[in-house]
Design an enzyme around this catalytic site. Structure first.
Site, PDB file in Angstrom:
ATOM      1  CG  ASP A 264      -1.963   1.035   1.163  1.00 10.74           C
ATOM      2  OD1 ASP A 264      -1.975   1.754   0.216  1.00 10.74           O
ATOM      3  OD2 ASP A 264      -2.578   1.186   2.306  1.00 10.74           O
TER       4      ASP A 264
ATOM      5  CG  ASP B 290      -3.979   4.095  -2.677  1.00 12.62           C
ATOM      6  OD1 ASP B 290      -3.385   2.934  -2.302  1.00 12.62           O
ATOM      7  OD2 ASP B 290      -5.063   4.459  -2.107  1.00 12.62           O
TER       8      ASP B 290
END
Length: 409
Positions: free
Chosen positions: A81, A289
């Site tokens: 992430d 992201d």
């Protein structure tokens, strides 16, 4: 005859100086002789010929990263992430955890697990995430993500072990991570937690960067339909730079000193030779992201873009399925032969191929991997990043792209 021992003050000062060089923090707790010693991770000199790496695997629209945690080391598969900072995994006891296929991490079975107390410096790094104290004075965290997932638990220290190109494991002591006891949201059974790679002080790259020649890393995400047994890898520090023919580079932009997001500047998007500019002069208007499935564009730009894609695809869009929420999707057995799409970052044009443009939403229906938003969260998501070797370099403030077959990387 007795022998007199003389204590030279100069000798004592030299000894203390050498001692302090070997330890990063010494904390004496009042009322006893409890001493907290955290040894510095001086591994760069030992591993200058190695590239520190970690295997990664596809879990449909997410990427799992493999590290090990604890002593003895236990394998941990966390979501890669780039849009968050904290490293956390599900721990015993876990009264409210989502189901995972692997055993939960048991802190009591790790000889190097150390709770972080509320008054300690490590807890203060959570200041923007509203830390609180447990009844035992342990530092608590409470994280929320854009998809409404939540993670709650206790902050702690333990050893994290990574791989290297020499196949020798590299162990880093006293790494800050979250021991999750209350976790809900959109997690598959393969996911044991999240590995944050943002720019904040608690992320994996921020913690290990100084030990391996710099705060930089690179990764290569395989397409969503890749067999989970096919791995790629992440590289950290020196040797992770993205170099060679075909590399394009854009600037990494920070909005304020404490901004942890990996921001770049989006200028527009093209469908074949038709260019749609983003009417915004702001720098750092989009962030990377890897744990957000889709690329999210500002609504006005998306509206122009999607109308042009619809015009160029020789199929009828699906309009009778309420589950699709009005997205551009096609009923077909294979990915639509869509037009060539180019994302225009500042000084870097990135092409999106068929697997980066459409994905299998459900049986027989493929949907566009880009959507629009009226919010400020403009995101370069997972699908758009696949089959590119992407380098994030906080030292030189650059993001680099190199088209790559990530299943062979």
């Amino acid at each position: 005859m007795s022998c007199q021992i003389l204590f030279d003050p100069t000798f004592i000062l030299i000894f203390l100086f050498i001692f302090l060089l070997n330890f990063s923090t010494i904390e004496i707790v009042n009322g006893g002789f409890t001493v907290k010693l955290i040894r510095k991770n001086s591994l760069y000199a030992e591993h200058q010929n190695d590239i520190v790496q970690s295997p990664t695997y596809s879990d449909y629209a997410f990427t799992l990263m493999e590290v090990s945690i604890g002593t003895p080391p236990i394998k941990f598969y966390g979501v890669l992430d780039t849009g968050s900072d904290l490293i956390w995994l599900q721990c015993l006891p876990c009264p409210n955890c989502y189901k995972q296929k692997y055993p939960l991490f048991d802190p009591q079975k790790s000889s190097t697990y150390t709770p972080i107390l509320c008054q300690e410096d490590e807890c203060h790094k959570l200041v923007e995430e509203n830390p609180s104290c447990s009844p035992n004075n342990e530092c608590s965290y409470n994280f929320s993500y854009l998809d409404t997932s939540k993670a709650q638990g206790l902050l702690a220290l333990d050893t994290i072990t990574l791989n290297s190109t020499s196949q020798k494991p590299i162990s880093l002591q006293s790494m800050i991570f979250g021991c999750g006891h209350n976790n809900t949201g959109f997690f598959s059974e393969e996911m044991m937690g999240i590995i944050g790679l943002g720019g904040g002080p608690l992320s994996l790259i921020s913690q290990i960067g100084p030990s391996f020649g710099g705060k930089r890393f690179s990764y290569c995400l395989v397409p969503y339909d890749t067999n989970i047994n096919i791995s790629s890898h992440m590289s950290f520090g020196s040797g992770s730079e993205v170099l060679g023919d075909g590399v394009v580079t854009t600037s990494l932009v920070a909005i304020g000193e404490s901004d942890p997001l990996l921001r770049v500047t989006l200028q527009g998007i093209s469908v074949e030779n038709t260019y749609f500019p983003l009417h915004s002069s702001s720098k750092g208007n989009m962030f990377f992201d890897s744990a957000t499935t889709l690329t999210i564009l500002p609504q006005p730009l998306y509206n122009s873009f999607v109308n042009e894609v619809r015009r160029r695809v020789s199929l009828d869009p699906v309009v009778d399925d309420p589950e699709l929420n009005g997205r551009l999707c096609y009923r077909t057995s294979t990915s639509p032969k869509g037009p060539l799409i180019t994302i225009h970052f500042e000084n870097a044009n990135v092409l999106l191929g068929p697997t980066q443009t459409f994905y299998l939403k459900k049986s027989g229906i493929f949907c566009l991997t880009l959507v629009g938003t009226d919010s400020e969260d403009v995101i370069y998501g997972y699908h758009s990043q696949t089959n590119y070797l992407i380098g994030i370099d906080f030292e030189s403030k650059r993001v680099s792209f190199k088209e790559t077959d990530c299943t062979k990387y």
